[in-house]
Design a protein around this motif. Structure first.
Motif, PDB file in Angstrom:
ATOM      1  N   GLY A 186       8.946   4.202  -0.295  1.00 57.82           N
ATOM      2  CA  GLY A 186       8.764   3.308  -1.431  1.00 57.82           C
ATOM      3  C   GLY A 186       7.342   2.767  -1.517  1.00 57.82           C
ATOM      4  N   GLY A 187       6.837   2.266  -0.393  1.00 56.78           N
ATOM      5  CA  GLY A 187       5.475   1.738  -0.368  1.00 56.78           C
ATOM      6  C   GLY A 187       4.442   2.827  -0.589  1.00 56.78           C
ATOM      7  N   VAL A 188       4.711   4.026  -0.041  1.00 53.52           N
ATOM      8  CA  VAL A 188       3.802   5.156  -0.213  1.00 53.52           C
ATOM      9  C   VAL A 188       3.670   5.513  -1.689  1.00 53.52           C
ATOM     10  CG1 VAL A 188       3.479   7.610   0.293  1.00 53.52           C
ATOM     11  CG2 VAL A 188       4.298   6.063   2.076  1.00 53.52           C
ATOM     12  N   GLY A 241      12.116   0.730  -9.352  1.00 58.31           N
ATOM     13  CA  GLY A 241      11.937   0.663  -7.911  1.00 58.31           C
ATOM     14  C   GLY A 241      12.800  -0.423  -7.291  1.00 58.31           C
ATOM     15  N   LEU A 242      12.809  -1.603  -7.921  1.00 57.62           N
ATOM     16  CA  LEU A 242      13.660  -2.693  -7.429  1.00 57.62           C
ATOM     17  C   LEU A 242      15.138  -2.375  -7.650  1.00 57.62           C
ATOM     18  CD1 LEU A 242      11.665  -5.901  -8.447  1.00 57.62           C
ATOM     19  CD2 LEU A 242      11.836  -4.819  -6.199  1.00 57.62           C
ATOM     20  N   LEU A 243      15.440  -1.639  -8.727  1.00 57.74           N
ATOM     21  CA  LEU A 243      16.835  -1.234  -8.951  1.00 57.74           C
ATOM     22  C   LEU A 243      17.310  -0.305  -7.836  1.00 57.74           C
ATOM     23  CD1 LEU A 243      19.068  -1.698 -11.034  1.00 57.74           C
ATOM     24  CD2 LEU A 243      18.322   0.376 -12.210  1.00 57.74           C
ATOM     25  N   LEU A 244      16.411   0.543  -7.342  1.00 58.23           N
ATOM     26  CA  LEU A 244      16.765   1.387  -6.190  1.00 58.23           C
ATOM     27  C   LEU A 244      17.179   0.535  -4.999  1.00 58.23           C
ATOM     28  CD1 LEU A 244      13.959   4.128  -6.133  1.00 58.23           C
ATOM     29  CD2 LEU A 244      16.404   4.554  -6.358  1.00 58.23           C
ATOM     30  N   THR A 245      16.385  -0.488  -4.704  1.00 59.68           N
ATOM     31  CA  THR A 245      16.684  -1.317  -3.530  1.00 59.68           C
ATOM     32  C   THR A 245      17.966  -2.119  -3.723  1.00 59.68           C
ATOM     33  OG1 THR A 245      15.334  -3.183  -4.303  1.00 59.68           O
ATOM     34  CG2 THR A 245      14.233  -1.491  -3.002  1.00 59.68           C
ATOM     35  N   GLY A 265       0.329   5.216  -3.824  1.00 56.40           N
ATOM     36  CA  GLY A 265      -0.252   6.508  -4.173  1.00 56.40           C
ATOM     37  C   GLY A 265      -0.027   6.917  -5.610  1.00 56.40           C
ATOM     38  N   ALA A 266       1.227   6.940  -6.053  1.00 60.59           N
ATOM     39  CA  ALA A 266       1.536   7.432  -7.397  1.00 60.59           C
ATOM     40  C   ALA A 266       1.323   6.379  -8.477  1.00 60.59           C
ATOM     41  CB  ALA A 266       2.976   7.936  -7.434  1.00 60.59           C
ATOM     42  N   PHE A 267       1.551   5.099  -8.140  1.00 61.98           N
ATOM     43  CA  PHE A 267       1.489   4.057  -9.170  1.00 61.98           C
ATOM     44  C   PHE A 267       0.299   3.109  -9.011  1.00 61.98           C
ATOM     45  CE2 PHE A 267       5.778   5.637  -9.227  1.00 61.98           C
ATOM     46  CZ  PHE A 267       6.090   5.664 -10.577  1.00 61.98           C
ATOM     47  N   GLY A 268      -0.544   3.349  -8.009  1.00 55.19           N
ATOM     48  CA  GLY A 268      -1.794   2.618  -7.888  1.00 55.19           C
ATOM     49  C   GLY A 268      -1.686   1.161  -7.494  1.00 55.19           C
ATOM     50  N   PHE A 269      -0.625   0.750  -6.806  1.00 53.81           N
ATOM     51  CA  PHE A 269      -0.504  -0.637  -6.348  1.00 53.81           C
ATOM     52  C   PHE A 269      -1.551  -0.907  -5.262  1.00 53.81           C
ATOM     53  CE2 PHE A 269       4.043  -2.163  -7.468  1.00 53.81           C
ATOM     54  CZ  PHE A 269       3.955  -1.552  -8.709  1.00 53.81           C
ATOM     55  N   SER A 270      -2.146  -2.092  -5.288  1.00 59.48           N
ATOM     56  CA  SER A 270      -3.057  -2.496  -4.226  1.00 59.48           C
ATOM     57  C   SER A 270      -2.259  -2.819  -2.971  1.00 59.48           C
ATOM     58  CB  SER A 270      -3.854  -3.729  -4.645  1.00 59.48           C
ATOM     59  OG  SER A 270      -2.980  -4.846  -4.785  1.00 59.48           O
ATOM     60  N   ALA A 271      -2.956  -2.966  -1.832  1.00 50.94           N
ATOM     61  CA  ALA A 271      -2.277  -3.277  -0.572  1.00 50.94           C
ATOM     62  C   ALA A 271      -1.518  -4.592  -0.674  1.00 50.94           C
ATOM     63  CB  ALA A 271      -3.294  -3.328   0.573  1.00 50.94           C
ATOM     64  N   ALA A 272      -2.150  -5.583  -1.302  1.00 49.34           N
ATOM     65  CA  ALA A 272      -1.487  -6.884  -1.460  1.00 49.34           C
ATOM     66  C   ALA A 272      -0.255  -6.764  -2.340  1.00 49.34           C
ATOM     67  CB  ALA A 272      -2.463  -7.899  -2.041  1.00 49.34           C
ATOM     68  N   LEU A 273      -0.369  -5.963  -3.413  1.00 47.49           N
ATOM     69  CA  LEU A 273       0.762  -5.820  -4.333  1.00 47.49           C
ATOM     70  C   LEU A 273       1.909  -5.056  -3.682  1.00 47.49           C
ATOM     71  CD1 LEU A 273       1.514  -6.650  -7.176  1.00 47.49           C
ATOM     72  CD2 LEU A 273       0.623  -4.473  -8.017  1.00 47.49           C
ATOM     73  N   PHE A 283       5.656  -6.350  -3.414  1.00 48.02           N
ATOM     74  CA  PHE A 283       6.788  -5.514  -3.810  1.00 48.02           C
ATOM     75  C   PHE A 283       7.787  -5.382  -2.671  1.00 48.02           C
ATOM     76  CE2 PHE A 283       8.984  -1.448  -4.129  1.00 48.02           C
ATOM     77  CZ  PHE A 283       9.484  -1.507  -5.416  1.00 48.02           C
ATOM     78  N   ALA A 284       7.282  -5.229  -1.429  1.00 48.76           N
ATOM     79  CA  ALA A 284       8.169  -5.095  -0.271  1.00 48.76           C
ATOM     80  C   ALA A 284       9.024  -6.340  -0.088  1.00 48.76           C
ATOM     81  CB  ALA A 284       7.345  -4.827   0.985  1.00 48.76           C
ATOM     82  N   ILE A 285       8.416  -7.511  -0.265  1.00 46.80           N
ATOM     83  CA  ILE A 285       9.176  -8.760  -0.141  1.00 46.80           C
ATOM     84  C   ILE A 285      10.244  -8.850  -1.229  1.00 46.80           C
ATOM     85  CG2 ILE A 285       9.008 -11.278  -0.326  1.00 46.80           C
ATOM     86  CD1 ILE A 285       6.263 -11.055   1.036  1.00 46.80           C
TER      87      ILE A 285
END
Length: 462
Positions: free
Chosen positions: A283-285, A368-372, A289-297, A301-303
């Motif tokens: 998910g984080g990968v 993505g959140l719907l997956l979780t 990679g595919a959606f361009g989220f920054s490390a902070a974002l 998202f993980a939280i």
């Protein structure tokens, strides 16, 4: 309904075990049991996912390619040992009347190994030590998990087992969030400047290992003081370690004759659980990679993903006790397939929906959140499904087989994820590999009879 009363057709999951409490979520035994899940998140989320393994694969240890390869081989070796040993260690803790004792011993070993990671300085010479400590801790963590999962039938009743399992999973998710927040605000980006937050010689990360060890130890204690120990079965308890494999084979054969759908569920769940693990693993990968989220974002998202997964686990637990675990798992897997397909089809494009702009960020946040949301119910109900099938006194052995079958196919989702990227030339298409694994697990689960329609097996003694 009392702890010893069961609806018609339900296996006698707790008939011969020392049970405690009524199975109510906020009873002392359930809270004590779930506290272990909360504490274990410091090892799962902090040590093996987001912090310490990232530290081990940094340039300070000799380059990303080599460090990742060494870590991969170390964890692969740990997985092989878990697959070979988990059923027998679970069996011996059942028959020897030492389930709680071995939960405590294995947890203590994980705590010590985690604490020893403090001595892993950022140097190429320390890489092997760091990987060895994490790999060994993974082995004993899985052994502890077998005993922990087997306790589910001791703290719940047939009418509450689903919600208790869901509550435990939710506590694990939320505990991971809490531990990560502490790590972030105290050691990584401290709100108060202090010496322990220094990055010199990796001090802050090495102190994170000490924190994780103390966190796990503190929250693991309640279950050891609350849940009663199992009675000892003398004949089986006197078996030698190698002879235990003979008993295991006889029991698996007996289970296949008496209750083949238990074996079918072990196989089906191994497949779809690999897909569930891949949702969080990649998910984080995909976000970065595919959606361009920054490390902070990605961290944000993980939280959020853990909060949603915890909510889903609780809701799924209540549904489990009302409509049965099989229906919950099937519904969750269908939801995962729909959400994953939406991510794949919408991709990174921008669309106009009712005059409003729908961006790739929106796609991943929503689906993505719907997956979780669906991962939690599938995980919790899978554990509850197996606990309902477990023969009285054989829970540890069965959950050991659960761990073994899961490890045996754990290469599927990562392999298909990588293969699809290679075929289609884009990271986004790795989602296809995950969806294939989830679909295969769903198709294998559909013919499996739900627990209420499966006759309980009787374990042959030594």
């Amino acid at each position: 309904m009392s702890a010893h009363q069961q609806p018609p057709g339900t296996p006698a999951v707790a008939a011969t075990l020392p049970t405690v409490g009524s199975g109510r979520i906020f009873s002392r035994p359930v809270l004590a049991w779930a506290s272990w899940d909360w504490g274990s998140a410091a090892f799962n989320a902090v040590m093996t996912t987001f912090v310490f393994t990232v530290y081990l694969t940094s340039e300070a240890f000799g380059g990303e390619a080599r460090t990742s390869q060494v870590l991969g081989w170390g964890l692969a070796a740990a997985g092989l040992l878990i697959a070979l040993l988990a059923p027998v260690t679970g069996q011996r803790s059942d028959t020897g009347g030492r389930r709680k004792r071995w939960l405590g011993i294995n947890t203590l070993i994980v705590v010590v190994l985690t604490g020893l990671c403090f001595f892993v300085y950022p140097s190429p010479e320390m890489l092997i030590l760091g990987v060895a400590l994490i790999a060994a801790a993974n082995i004993f963590f899985e052994f502890a998990g077998v005993n922990y999962n087997a306790m589910l039938t001791q703290i719940s009743t047939p009418s509450t087992i689903g919600r208790v399992s869901g509550f435990g999973w939710a506590m694990g998710y939320v505990g991971g969030i809490a531990a990560l927040v502490v790590v972030l605000l105290v050691f990584i980006s401290p709100v108060v400047d202090w010496q322990g937050a220094s990055g010199e010689d990796g001090l802050n990360i090495r102190l994170v290992a000490v924190f994780s060890a103390l966190w796990f130890a503190a929250f693991a204690l309640p279950v050891l003081f609350t849940i009663p120990e199992l009675p000892r079965r003398a004949a089986a308890a006197q078996l030698g370690f190698l002879a235990s494999y003979g008993l295991l084979l006889r029991r698996v054969a007996a289970m296949y004759r008496q209750s083949p759908h238990t074996i079918y569920f072990l196989l089906a769940s191994a497949i779809f659980r690999d897909g569930l693990a891949a949702v969080f693993t990649f998910g984080g990968v995909l976000a970065a990679g595919a959606f361009g989220f920054s490390a902070a974002l990605v961290i944000v998202f993980a939280i959020a993903a853990n909060v949603i997964a915890a909510t889903g686990a609780v809701i799924g637990g209540f549904l489990d006790d009302r409509i049965g675990p099989k229906r919950v798992i099937i519904g969750a897997l269908i939801g995962l397939l729909v959400a994953g397909s939406a991510i794949l089809l919408l991709g990174t494009g921008t669309y106009s929906v009712f005059g409003l702009e729908w961006t790739s960020d929106t796609t991943f946040w929503v689906f993505g959140l719907l997956l979780t949301l669906f991962v939690g119910p599938a995980q919790a109900s899978s554990r509850a499904f197996l606990a309902r099938l477990a023969p009285p006194g054989g829970e540890g052995e069965l959950f050991g087989l659960y761990a073994t079958t899961g490890r045996a196919v754990s290469f599927l989702a990562p392999t298909l994820f990588a293969l699809c990227i290679g075929i289609f030339g884009s990271q986004l298409y790795g989602v296809i590999g995950i969806l294939v694994v989830l679909l295969a697990g769903l198709l294998l689960l559909i013919p499996v009879k739900p627990p209420a329609r499966v006759a309980p097996s009787v374990l042959p003694e030594a």
